[in-house]
Design a protein around this motif. Structure first.
Motif, PDB file in Angstrom:
ATOM      1  N   GLN A 251     -62.148 -14.877  12.965  1.00 28.98           N
ATOM      2  CA  GLN A 251     -62.972 -13.925  12.229  1.00 28.98           C
ATOM      3  C   GLN A 251     -63.331 -14.466  10.851  1.00 28.98           C
ATOM      4  N   ALA A 252     -62.361 -15.059  10.196  1.00 27.99           N
ATOM      5  CA  ALA A 252     -62.602 -15.580   8.847  1.00 27.99           C
ATOM      6  C   ALA A 252     -63.623 -16.709   8.888  1.00 27.99           C
ATOM      7  N   VAL A 253     -63.476 -17.592   9.868  1.00 30.45           N
ATOM      8  CA  VAL A 253     -64.399 -18.714   9.967  1.00 30.45           C
ATOM      9  C   VAL A 253     -65.803 -18.208  10.281  1.00 30.45           C
ATOM     10  N   ASN A 254     -65.890 -17.261  11.176  1.00 33.90           N
ATOM     11  CA  ASN A 254     -67.201 -16.699  11.500  1.00 33.90           C
ATOM     12  C   ASN A 254     -67.868 -16.101  10.276  1.00 33.90           C
ATOM     13  N   LEU A 255     -67.080 -15.359   9.525  1.00 36.08           N
ATOM     14  CA  LEU A 255     -67.631 -14.748   8.319  1.00 36.08           C
ATOM     15  C   LEU A 255     -68.092 -15.822   7.334  1.00 36.08           C
ATOM     16  N   MET A 256     -67.285 -16.850   7.200  1.00 32.46           N
ATOM     17  CA  MET A 256     -67.631 -17.915   6.253  1.00 32.46           C
ATOM     18  C   MET A 256     -68.919 -18.610   6.678  1.00 32.46           C
ATOM     19  N   LEU A 257     -69.039 -18.876   7.960  1.00 32.97           N
ATOM     20  CA  LEU A 257     -70.247 -19.565   8.440  1.00 32.97           C
ATOM     21  C   LEU A 257     -71.479 -18.675   8.305  1.00 32.97           C
ATOM     22  N   ALA A 258     -71.297 -17.392   8.576  1.00 36.65           N
ATOM     23  CA  ALA A 258     -72.420 -16.472   8.412  1.00 36.65           C
ATOM     24  C   ALA A 258     -72.839 -16.418   6.949  1.00 36.65           C
TER      25      ALA A 258
ATOM     26  N   MET B 118     -72.564 -18.802   4.826  1.00 32.35           N
ATOM     27  CA  MET B 118     -73.297 -20.043   4.571  1.00 32.35           C
ATOM     28  C   MET B 118     -74.756 -19.888   4.964  1.00 32.35           C
ATOM     29  N   GLU B 119     -74.983 -19.333   6.130  1.00 39.21           N
ATOM     30  CA  GLU B 119     -76.368 -19.169   6.585  1.00 39.21           C
ATOM     31  C   GLU B 119     -77.118 -18.226   5.661  1.00 39.21           C
ATOM     32  N   GLY B 120     -76.448 -17.152   5.271  1.00 35.29           N
ATOM     33  CA  GLY B 120     -77.085 -16.208   4.365  1.00 35.29           C
ATOM     34  C   GLY B 120     -77.470 -16.878   3.056  1.00 35.29           C
ATOM     35  N   ILE B 121     -76.579 -17.677   2.523  1.00 34.44           N
ATOM     36  CA  ILE B 121     -76.867 -18.365   1.258  1.00 34.44           C
ATOM     37  C   ILE B 121     -78.036 -19.324   1.433  1.00 34.44           C
TER      38      ILE B 121
ATOM     39  N   GLU C  79     -66.299 -21.817  -4.288  1.00 38.99           N
ATOM     40  CA  GLU C  79     -65.194 -20.887  -4.514  1.00 38.99           C
ATOM     41  C   GLU C  79     -65.386 -19.617  -3.684  1.00 38.99           C
ATOM     42  N   GLY C  80     -66.623 -19.174  -3.598  1.00 38.76           N
ATOM     43  CA  GLY C  80     -66.892 -17.981  -2.800  1.00 38.76           C
ATOM     44  C   GLY C  80     -66.495 -18.184  -1.358  1.00 38.76           C
ATOM     45  N   LEU C  81     -66.831 -19.343  -0.813  1.00 37.62           N
ATOM     46  CA  LEU C  81     -66.494 -19.610   0.579  1.00 37.62           C
ATOM     47  C   LEU C  81     -64.989 -19.804   0.750  1.00 37.62           C
ATOM     48  N   ARG C  82     -64.382 -20.473  -0.206  1.00 40.78           N
ATOM     49  CA  ARG C  82     -62.917 -20.631  -0.160  1.00 40.78           C
ATOM     50  C   ARG C  82     -62.266 -19.263  -0.096  1.00 40.78           C
ATOM     51  N   ASP C  83     -62.775 -18.378  -0.899  1.00 44.37           N
ATOM     52  CA  ASP C  83     -62.203 -17.044  -0.959  1.00 44.37           C
ATOM     53  C   ASP C  83     -62.248 -16.366   0.412  1.00 44.37           C
ATOM     54  N   ILE C  84     -63.390 -16.532   1.091  1.00 41.62           N
ATOM     55  CA  ILE C  84     -63.520 -15.904   2.405  1.00 41.62           C
ATOM     56  C   ILE C  84     -62.477 -16.456   3.369  1.00 41.62           C
ATOM     57  N   LEU C  85     -62.226 -17.746   3.260  1.00 42.74           N
ATOM     58  CA  LEU C  85     -61.252 -18.370   4.164  1.00 42.74           C
ATOM     59  C   LEU C  85     -59.810 -18.087   3.738  1.00 42.74           C
TER      60      LEU C  85
ATOM     61  N   SER D 168     -64.008 -10.000  -0.781  1.00 40.84           N
ATOM     62  CA  SER D 168     -64.605 -11.318  -0.666  1.00 40.84           C
ATOM     63  C   SER D 168     -66.071 -11.266  -1.037  1.00 40.84           C
ATOM     64  N   ALA D 169     -66.454 -12.046  -2.012  1.00 45.35           N
ATOM     65  CA  ALA D 169     -67.809 -11.953  -2.521  1.00 45.35           C
ATOM     66  C   ALA D 169     -68.536 -13.274  -2.343  1.00 45.35           C
ATOM     67  N   ILE D 170     -69.672 -13.204  -1.642  1.00 43.18           N
ATOM     68  CA  ILE D 170     -70.526 -14.371  -1.625  1.00 43.18           C
ATOM     69  C   ILE D 170     -71.107 -14.513  -3.015  1.00 43.18           C
ATOM     70  N   PRO D 171     -70.963 -15.657  -3.598  1.00 44.37           N
ATOM     71  CA  PRO D 171     -71.385 -15.797  -4.996  1.00 44.37           C
ATOM     72  C   PRO D 171     -72.893 -15.824  -5.104  1.00 44.37           C
ATOM     73  N   ILE D 172     -73.432 -14.761  -5.553  1.00 40.57           N
ATOM     74  CA  ILE D 172     -74.867 -14.670  -5.747  1.00 40.57           C
ATOM     75  C   ILE D 172     -75.113 -14.352  -7.210  1.00 40.57           C
ATOM     76  N   PRO D 173     -75.861 -15.213  -7.863  1.00 37.23           N
ATOM     77  CA  PRO D 173     -76.111 -14.987  -9.289  1.00 37.23           C
ATOM     78  C   PRO D 173     -76.643 -13.590  -9.511  1.00 37.23           C
ATOM     79  N   ALA D 174     -76.181 -12.964 -10.559  1.00 36.56           N
ATOM     80  CA  ALA D 174     -76.576 -11.568 -10.779  1.00 36.56           C
ATOM     81  C   ALA D 174     -77.995 -11.477 -11.312  1.00 36.56           C
ATOM     82  N   GLY D 175     -78.393 -12.443 -12.106  1.00 35.19           N
ATOM     83  CA  GLY D 175     -79.681 -12.315 -12.780  1.00 35.19           C
ATOM     84  C   GLY D 175     -80.854 -12.744 -11.928  1.00 35.19           C
ATOM     85  N   MET D 176     -81.326 -11.852 -11.120  1.00 34.52           N
ATOM     86  CA  MET D 176     -82.463 -12.238 -10.280  1.00 34.52           C
ATOM     87  C   MET D 176     -83.486 -11.123 -10.173  1.00 34.52           C
ATOM     88  N   ALA D 177     -83.092  -9.947 -10.578  1.00 34.93           N
ATOM     89  CA  ALA D 177     -84.019  -8.831 -10.405  1.00 34.93           C
ATOM     90  C   ALA D 177     -85.135  -8.888 -11.440  1.00 34.93           C
TER      91      ALA D 177
END
Lengths: 220, 220
Positions: free
Chosen positions: B153-160, B162-165, B186-192, B211-220
């Motif tokens: 499950q953890a690996v699947n989440l991590m790979l997903a 990655m694709e999202g990023i 670090e975000g991916l490490r955290d997921i694993l 577990s947070a995919i690291p997405i920069p906050a300043g984009m809006a």
DNA sequence: CCCTCTCCATACTCGCCAGTATTTTCCGCC
DNA sequence: GGCGGAAAATACTGGCGAGTATGGAGAGGG
């Protein structure tokens, strides 16, 4: 409900969307699109300047359809939590479970790599979707319906998860089958900090470690 | 290190990959690919039967390159945790930060929608990658280096993730800039379930909820 | 020294399809 | 009813590019 028959540009946009989503942008020619709308290419070129124009129109069609559907579905709701929940539900049904939408977005993503104009359009749409969700989450938070550290971060994660699932659905169609709708939705709810919708989930799952994108285990 | 000059099919595959990743599969013709490899189309057709063949060869080139690089990078490591960590590091550098790889996979994904053969190939590759990660995670778990509920499950989440990023990088290139490498990793490490690599992260972040995919906050 | 096989180059075909030019039809209106 | 313009159909062009035909060059080898 529908006052007038849709205008020809609207019909052509819809036909373009449908065929692009079915056979890919490069797999469809303008004669086919015109035929699908019940006219011929000569008429198509009366309304659009080029195939590229049609692609933009198909995108606009997608944006409009998406936003209209969401609006229709939650306009009668006043409770912030319900609005958020219902939006998520509709999004899962129309974005993830609908294969045409998945394929179309895929096509547009690839096109976006090389076409700045299309890319900017999608970026704008995507920003509006994000802003919309953030608004819903904040409203729900203020109403005390959910507790989430950083709404922006949570929404971003949820949207990224959606994209990830979309991609994986390409190779494992079961992920986005109607049968899996509930699991997908619950996974996304979890990310947003919403409590499970069905208090007793259909299928017992171990107390998940952290927010889990629901991915069927049996695939290796 | 390189024993012989690469064979012509190998050179053509590499050229195809490079150009596909740069201008898209439909944006490149066979003359260009042949020229890039220093030959002409006549010679190309001696080694490949069709453009479709070349696409498959370009995929194979990608698979080989990826697997060889990972192997080279961790073959000298024996500690399970180190192997996992280093694999992740290399994957982030080569899959996410390398734009050519991102674009190429995007192209292939879209092609996969309509081409079952290409799709199956990628699926196989993807399965092998997943299996590889699961093996690494299990080994690291046995060695007591990390604790994770369900490795699969953890690996699947991590790979997903990655694709999202990858997808989001299309619209927000900063996400995958070298400057962000550490945060992505670090975000991916955290997921694993791996502990942060730099005990004191460069930039203070609030104790993340989950577990947070690291997405920069300043984009809006 | 010729034969053949591999590999590569040159030159060509041929279909597809975006885009254009030309007509035709349909309507509103004076 | 005939005029004009919008909207659609028909017919055509032109280029691009995948795929093919053919023609060497070089290497072995008998």
């Amino acid at each position: 409900m529908r006052r007038t028959t849709p205008s020809m540009p609207a019909r052509l946009s819809a036909s373009a969307f449908a065929l692009f989503a079915q056979q890919g942008i490069d797999g469809v020619n303008l004669d086919q699109i015109a035929a699908h709308a019940g006219v011929t290419k000569g008429s198509l070129y009366w309304h659009f300047r080029s195939k590229h124009d049609l692609v933009k129109a198909a995108c606009a069609h997608y944006y409009r359809t998406y936003q209209r559907r969401i609006n229709e579905e939650i306009t009668h709701l006043t409770d912030p939590a319900e609005r958020l929940e219902h939006t998520l539900e509709v999004a899962v049904r129309t974005c993830l479970l609908d294969e045409a939408n998945r394929v179309f977005t895929m096509e547009i993503f690839t096109l976006s790599v090389h076409d700045a104009e299309i890319r900017r359009g999608w970026q704008q749409f995507y920003d509006s979707v994000r802003a919309f969700y953030i608004g819903l989450v904040k409203a729900a938070t203020l109403a005390g319906a959910l507790r989430v550290g950083d709404p922006e971060q949570a929404v971003n994660l949820m949207l990224a998860a959606m994209e990830g699932i979309k991609l994986r659905a390409l190779f494992e169609p079961d992920i986005c089958s109607p049968a899996e709708e509930a699991r997908v939705r619950e996974g996304l709810r979890d990310i947003l900090g919403l409590p499970p919708h069905h208090p007793a989930p259909l299928r017992a799952r171990r107390p998940s470690r952290k927010s889990a994108i629901p991915i069927p285990a049996g695939m290796a």
